[in-house]
Scaffold this active site. Structure first.
Site, PDB file in Angstrom:
ATOM      1  CG  ASN A  98     -34.482  -1.935 -57.150  1.00  0.00           C
ATOM      2  OD1 ASN A  98     -35.117  -2.727 -57.834  1.00  0.00           O
ATOM      3  ND2 ASN A  98     -35.055  -0.929 -56.501  1.00  0.00           N
ATOM      4  CG  ASP A 126     -34.655   0.785 -47.929  1.00  0.00           C
ATOM      5  OD1 ASP A 126     -35.901   0.752 -47.876  1.00  0.00           O
ATOM      6  OD2 ASP A 126     -33.942  -0.233 -47.884  1.00  0.00           O
ATOM      7  CE  LYS A 152     -24.575  13.686 -68.989  1.00  0.00           C
ATOM      8  NZ  LYS A 152     -23.955  13.531 -70.294  1.00  0.00           N
ATOM      9  CG  ASP A 207     -41.039   1.102 -44.448  1.00  0.00           C
ATOM     10  OD1 ASP A 207     -42.127   0.584 -44.759  1.00  0.00           O
ATOM     11  OD2 ASP A 207     -39.985   0.455 -44.363  1.00  0.00           O
ATOM     12  CG  PHE A 254     -42.733  -9.633 -51.735  1.00  0.00           C
ATOM     13  CD1 PHE A 254     -44.109  -9.455 -51.705  1.00  0.00           C
ATOM     14  CD2 PHE A 254     -42.213 -10.675 -52.499  1.00  0.00           C
ATOM     15  CE1 PHE A 254     -44.954 -10.301 -52.416  1.00  0.00           C
ATOM     16  CE2 PHE A 254     -43.044 -11.517 -53.224  1.00  0.00           C
ATOM     17  CZ  PHE A 254     -44.414 -11.332 -53.188  1.00  0.00           C
ATOM     18  CE  LYS A 303     -36.822  -6.605 -43.919  1.00  0.00           C
ATOM     19  NZ  LYS A 303     -36.358  -6.689 -45.299  1.00  0.00           N
ATOM     20  CE  LYS A 337     -40.705  -2.728 -43.393  1.00  0.00           C
ATOM     21  NZ  LYS A 337     -40.432  -2.249 -44.754  1.00  0.00           N
TER      22      LYS A 337
HETATM   23  N1  CTP Z   1     -41.042  -1.152 -48.444  1.00  0.00           N
HETATM   24  C1  CTP Z   1     -41.892  -0.091 -48.294  1.00  0.00           C
HETATM   25  N2  CTP Z   1     -41.423   1.176 -48.304  1.00  0.00           N
HETATM   26  C2  CTP Z   1     -40.091   1.417 -48.435  1.00  0.00           C
HETATM   27  C3  CTP Z   1     -39.208   0.326 -48.554  1.00  0.00           C
HETATM   28  C4  CTP Z   1     -39.716  -0.947 -48.561  1.00  0.00           C
HETATM   29  O1  CTP Z   1     -43.104  -0.304 -48.156  1.00  0.00           O
HETATM   30  N3  CTP Z   1     -39.668   2.676 -48.457  1.00  0.00           N
HETATM   31  C5  CTP Z   1     -41.610  -2.513 -48.461  1.00  0.00           C
HETATM   32  C6  CTP Z   1     -41.226  -3.353 -49.649  1.00  0.00           C
HETATM   33  O2  CTP Z   1     -42.107  -3.176 -50.743  1.00  0.00           O
HETATM   34  C7  CTP Z   1     -41.280  -4.756 -49.108  1.00  0.00           C
HETATM   35  C8  CTP Z   1     -40.935  -4.573 -47.634  1.00  0.00           C
HETATM   36  O3  CTP Z   1     -41.110  -3.197 -47.348  1.00  0.00           O
HETATM   37  O4  CTP Z   1     -42.594  -5.278 -49.170  1.00  0.00           O
HETATM   38  C9  CTP Z   1     -39.548  -4.972 -47.292  1.00  0.00           C
HETATM   39  O5  CTP Z   1     -38.663  -4.170 -47.944  1.00  0.00           O
HETATM   40  P1  CTP Z   1     -37.175  -4.033 -47.395  1.00  0.00           P
HETATM   41  O6  CTP Z   1     -36.467  -2.954 -48.147  1.00  0.00           O
HETATM   42  O7  CTP Z   1     -36.586  -5.399 -47.413  1.00  0.00           O
HETATM   43  O8  CTP Z   1     -37.531  -3.615 -45.907  1.00  0.00           O
HETATM   44  P2  CTP Z   1     -36.866  -2.682 -44.875  1.00  0.00           P
HETATM   45  O9  CTP Z   1     -37.843  -2.532 -43.775  1.00  0.00           O
HETATM   46  O10 CTP Z   1     -36.398  -1.460 -45.532  1.00  0.00           O
HETATM   47  O11 CTP Z   1     -35.740  -3.615 -44.365  1.00  0.00           O
HETATM   48  P3  CTP Z   1     -34.196  -3.438 -44.301  1.00  0.00           P
HETATM   49  O12 CTP Z   1     -33.971  -3.081 -42.892  1.00  0.00           O
HETATM   50  O13 CTP Z   1     -33.735  -4.800 -44.690  1.00  0.00           O
HETATM   51  O14 CTP Z   1     -33.802  -2.386 -45.283  1.00  0.00           O
END
Ligand code: CTP
Length: 409
Positions: free
Chosen positions: A210, A279, A289, A306, A324, A339, A343
């Site tokens: 990303n 994610d 490769k 997560d 964030f 969230k 979380k």
């Molecule tokens: N985050 C995390 N572990 C992951 C993905 C995300 O701890 N595997 C954390 C990010 O560092 C950020 C927060 O979760 O602080 C939000 O990330 P985001 O990808 O927006 O959250 P998701 O819960 O994955 O939400 P979405 O449903 O929008 O994908």
């Protein structure tokens, strides 16, 4: 910092003392006046005359203290705007941590009320020894800024950490210290910050990634260190110069970042998850490769762990966790609030990634700071400024969480 800032440079008896001569020059180039104080052991590595010639001032050396001598020079020390000890040996660290005052330098440290920056230098085993690490931690709690030694080949022939931070970074740190407002509301706290964007390998050369630059996380790390915290920056592809004093660890993938965060968690007071963590990762990344002969190529993905959700399960109630939420469009604000609850976070920082003038890869951001009981908008500003506001909220938040009073003043 003004052009007339005075630095008191303490030199102790390590081989890196020869680099202190360069340091004097560096401070002078930055417009500072330098006074040098040496331990007796340091004079066996570099003659006081070297420092007298470079600094244009008499050098104070003291192994045993004569009261009249000490008082005069300690007072002179207190007239300095900043006290830098480079190199700082294991012995001097121990004296400072223990409050010993058996030489002029150690006595000056005890009597000095301003900002103290030290750059330790020693053999790698000495640095890693539990006694030294305990002393370093005590000094941090006392508000001393420690520029951790780097890794490299040491004078004793071994490879490891123990090498004094390079003079340029010490000068940069001192310039910075003289400029920043001295907030100490995170003193003694251990803070980990994730930054950047993880890359999940598809094969040996390709990845799913990303556009996160890590600027926001790096600004938070720097700001937390400035406020006296002990900071770990857990970073994935952050192409920014290292922040002196902040310990950095590279975690290229979501799995590596997860392991690092969970490993550190028991020792943390604050965790800030500013990284854009993938994610999904590739189920079976190919070692080599992948060629283009295939007509049709599909890559199987599976969800990553997560990290924040796992942290929520494992954390103690006195730990402050910040997430964030980079969301597309202002409707994301409601999702960020959802969230925060899902979380089990103490705070979430929302920004709208649909805007071109803030966020990913920009030096600017505009955020909403959400807690279970509040919502504060921080207008568009440089990420350093945003980081300061976020840290103000975290410092207040953790005190509230722990039922501690606000610091005086
Ligand atoms: N985050 C995390 N572990 C992951 C993905 C995300 O701890 N595997 C954390 C990010 O560092 C950020 C927060 O979760 O602080 C939000 O990330 P985001 O990808 O927006 O959250 P998701 O819960 O994955 O939400 P979405 O449903 O929008 O994908």
């Amino acid at each position: 910092m003004t052009s007339s800032s005075t630095v008191l440079l303490g030199v102790t008896g390590g081989i890196a003392a020869y680099k202190s001569a360069e340091l004097v020059r560096g401070f002078q180039k930055a417009g500072m006046d330098v006074r040098v104080m040496m331990t007796k052991a340091a004079t066996r590595f570099v003659a006081p005359l070297t420092f007298e010639t470079l600094s244009g001032h008499a050098v104070h050396v003291g192994d045993r203290l004569r009261a009249d001598f000490a008082i005069t020079h300690i007072e002179e020390g207190n007239a300095a705007d900043i006290f830098v000890i480079a190199p700082a040996t294991a012995n001097t660290l121990a004296k400072m941590a223990g409050g010993l005052a058996d030489n002029l330098l150690a006595a000056t440290y005890l009597a000095y009320s301003g900002t103290v920056v030290i750059a330790p230098s020693m053999n790698t085993n000495m640095w890693h020894h539990a006694a030294t690490q305990r002393n370093v931690s005590t000094l941090r709690d006392q508000g001393v800024f420690i520029l951790e030694p780097g890794a490299g080949e040491l004078a004793c022939g071994v490879y490891g950490s123990g090498r004094m931070a390079d003079p340029d970074s010490i000068v940069a740190e001192v310039k910075h210290r003289l400029q920043v407002e001295r907030k100490t509301d995170l003193r003694g706290l251990r803070v980990a910050i994730t930054a950047g964007g993880t890359r999940e390998p598809i094969d040996a050369v390709r990845f799913i990634g990303n556009r996160s630059s890590g600027k926001m996380g790096a600004a938070l790390a720097r700001g937390a260190f400035d406020r006296g915290a002990r900071v770990e920056l857990i970073k994935a592809y952050v192409d920014l110069p290292a922040a002196p004093g902040v310990r950095e660890v590279e975690t290229p993938t979501a799995a590596a970042m997860y392991r690092e965060v969970i490993g550190l968690l028991p020792d943390l007071d604050v965790l800030i998850m500013a990284a854009a963590v993938a994610d999904y990762s590739v189920v079976m990344p190919t070692g080599g490769k992948i060629g283009k002969s295939l007509e049709d190529l599909s890559v199987s993905l599976c969800p990553t762990t997560d990290i924040l959700c796992e942290v929520a399960l494992k954390k103690r109630p006195d730990q402050f966790i910040v997430g964030f939420a980079a969301e597309y469009g202002m409707e994301g604000l409601a999702r960020a609030r959802e969230k925060l609850a899902r979380k089990h976070l103490d705070m979430i920082v929302f920004n709208d990634i649909s805007r071109q003038d803030i966020g990913f890869n920009s030096d600017y951001n505009e955020v909403f700071i959400l807690t279970p009981s509040s919502e504060v908008k921080v207008e568009r500003a440089q990420k350093e400024t945003i980081a300061e506001v976020v840290l103000d909220h975290i410092a207040r938040g953790i005190r509230t969480l722990r039922g501690e009073p606000a610091p005086a003043g």
